[in-house]
Motif scaffolding. Sequence first.
Motif, PDB file in Angstrom:
ATOM      1  N   UNK A  59       0.807  -1.229   0.000  1.00  0.00           N
ATOM      2  CA  UNK A  59       0.000   0.000   0.000  1.00  0.00           C
ATOM      3  C   UNK A  59       0.838   1.276   0.000  1.00  0.00           C
ATOM      4  N   UNK A  60       1.873   1.339   0.800  1.00  0.00           N
ATOM      5  CA  UNK A  60       2.711   2.551   0.860  1.00  0.00           C
ATOM      6  C   UNK A  60       3.377   2.805  -0.478  1.00  0.00           C
ATOM      7  N   UNK A  61       3.911   1.758  -1.091  1.00  0.00           N
ATOM      8  CA  UNK A  61       4.544   1.907  -2.399  1.00  0.00           C
ATOM      9  C   UNK A  61       3.517   2.292  -3.450  1.00  0.00           C
ATOM     10  N   UNK A  62       2.346   1.684  -3.397  1.00  0.00           N
ATOM     11  CA  UNK A  62       1.307   2.015  -4.382  1.00  0.00           C
ATOM     12  C   UNK A  62       0.917   3.482  -4.284  1.00  0.00           C
ATOM     13  N   UNK A  63       0.794   4.005  -3.085  1.00  0.00           N
ATOM     14  CA  UNK A  63       0.434   5.408  -2.921  1.00  0.00           C
ATOM     15  C   UNK A  63       1.474   6.308  -3.563  1.00  0.00           C
ATOM     16  N   UNK A  64       2.736   6.051  -3.285  1.00  0.00           N
ATOM     17  CA  UNK A  64       3.793   6.895  -3.855  1.00  0.00           C
ATOM     18  C   UNK A  64       3.844   6.786  -5.376  1.00  0.00           C
ATOM     19  N   UNK A  65       3.645   5.587  -5.896  1.00  0.00           N
ATOM     20  CA  UNK A  65       3.645   5.405  -7.342  1.00  0.00           C
ATOM     21  C   UNK A  65       2.448   6.115  -7.983  1.00  0.00           C
ATOM     22  N   UNK A  66       1.278   5.997  -7.365  1.00  0.00           N
ATOM     23  CA  UNK A  66       0.092   6.693  -7.893  1.00  0.00           C
ATOM     24  C   UNK A  66       0.262   8.210  -7.819  1.00  0.00           C
ATOM     25  N   UNK A  67       0.848   8.705  -6.733  1.00  0.00           N
ATOM     26  CA  UNK A  67       1.090  10.145  -6.618  1.00  0.00           C
ATOM     27  C   UNK A  67       2.029  10.625  -7.727  1.00  0.00           C
ATOM     28  N   UNK A  68       3.094   9.871  -7.969  1.00  0.00           N
ATOM     29  CA  UNK A  68       4.032  10.243  -9.025  1.00  0.00           C
ATOM     30  C   UNK A  68       3.357  10.213 -10.397  1.00  0.00           C
ATOM     31  N   UNK A  69       2.547   9.202 -10.625  1.00  0.00           N
ATOM     32  CA  UNK A  69       1.809   9.107 -11.893  1.00  0.00           C
ATOM     33  C   UNK A  69       0.874  10.304 -12.053  1.00  0.00           C
ATOM     34  N   UNK A  70       0.190  10.673 -10.983  1.00  0.00           N
ATOM     35  CA  UNK A  70      -0.719  11.822 -11.013  1.00  0.00           C
ATOM     36  C   UNK A  70       0.031  13.073 -11.450  1.00  0.00           C
ATOM     37  N   UNK A  71       1.143  13.354 -10.801  1.00  0.00           N
ATOM     38  CA  UNK A  71       1.914  14.553 -11.128  1.00  0.00           C
ATOM     39  C   UNK A  71       2.496  14.459 -12.542  1.00  0.00           C
ATOM     40  N   UNK A  72       3.017  13.288 -12.893  1.00  0.00           N
ATOM     41  CA  UNK A  72       3.616  13.129 -14.218  1.00  0.00           C
ATOM     42  C   UNK A  72       2.574  13.379 -15.313  1.00  0.00           C
ATOM     43  N   UNK A  73       1.406  12.774 -15.186  1.00  0.00           N
ATOM     44  CA  UNK A  73       0.390  12.950 -16.225  1.00  0.00           C
ATOM     45  C   UNK A  73      -0.117  14.384 -16.269  1.00  0.00           C
ATOM     46  N   UNK A  74      -0.167  15.044 -15.125  1.00  0.00           N
ATOM     47  CA  UNK A  74      -0.553  16.452 -15.089  1.00  0.00           C
ATOM     48  C   UNK A  74       0.437  17.285 -15.905  1.00  0.00           C
TER      49      UNK A  74
END
Length: 123
Positions: A59-74
């Motif tokens: 879960x902790x890794x998934x959160x960080x990966x999703x956050x990075x994806x969010x910013x990257x796609x933005x």
Amino acid sequence: MSSTIQTERAIHHQVTQIGIADIVAYLLSNLGPTMTTALAGKSLQTIRRYAKGALDVPETAEKQLRDAYHVFTYLAQVDSPATVRAWFMGMNPQLDDKSPIEELVGGHPSDVLAAAKAFVTGG
């Protein structure tokens, strides 16, 4: 902001709908293995297994990966993947001269998103 930039709601929806294996594969391709492994705190071998869907992501890794994806796609809406990658690794004045990747790993995703918004608007 330009009308071609997706709304925050649309980006959030996209981030919540995509599978974690696809996010990991995207980040490996666009951020590269060093930053992707730093985000997850795991070895490259483990990250590649995540990308194939062969291993559950903690879960902790998934959160960080999703956050990075969010910013990257933005950011990728207005700049090339190479520019966005450079933005993730470079010192950022909005983040007290720390890199966005450091701040994501350090647990400050909202600060990183605010810095991304400032970058897009020229601030």
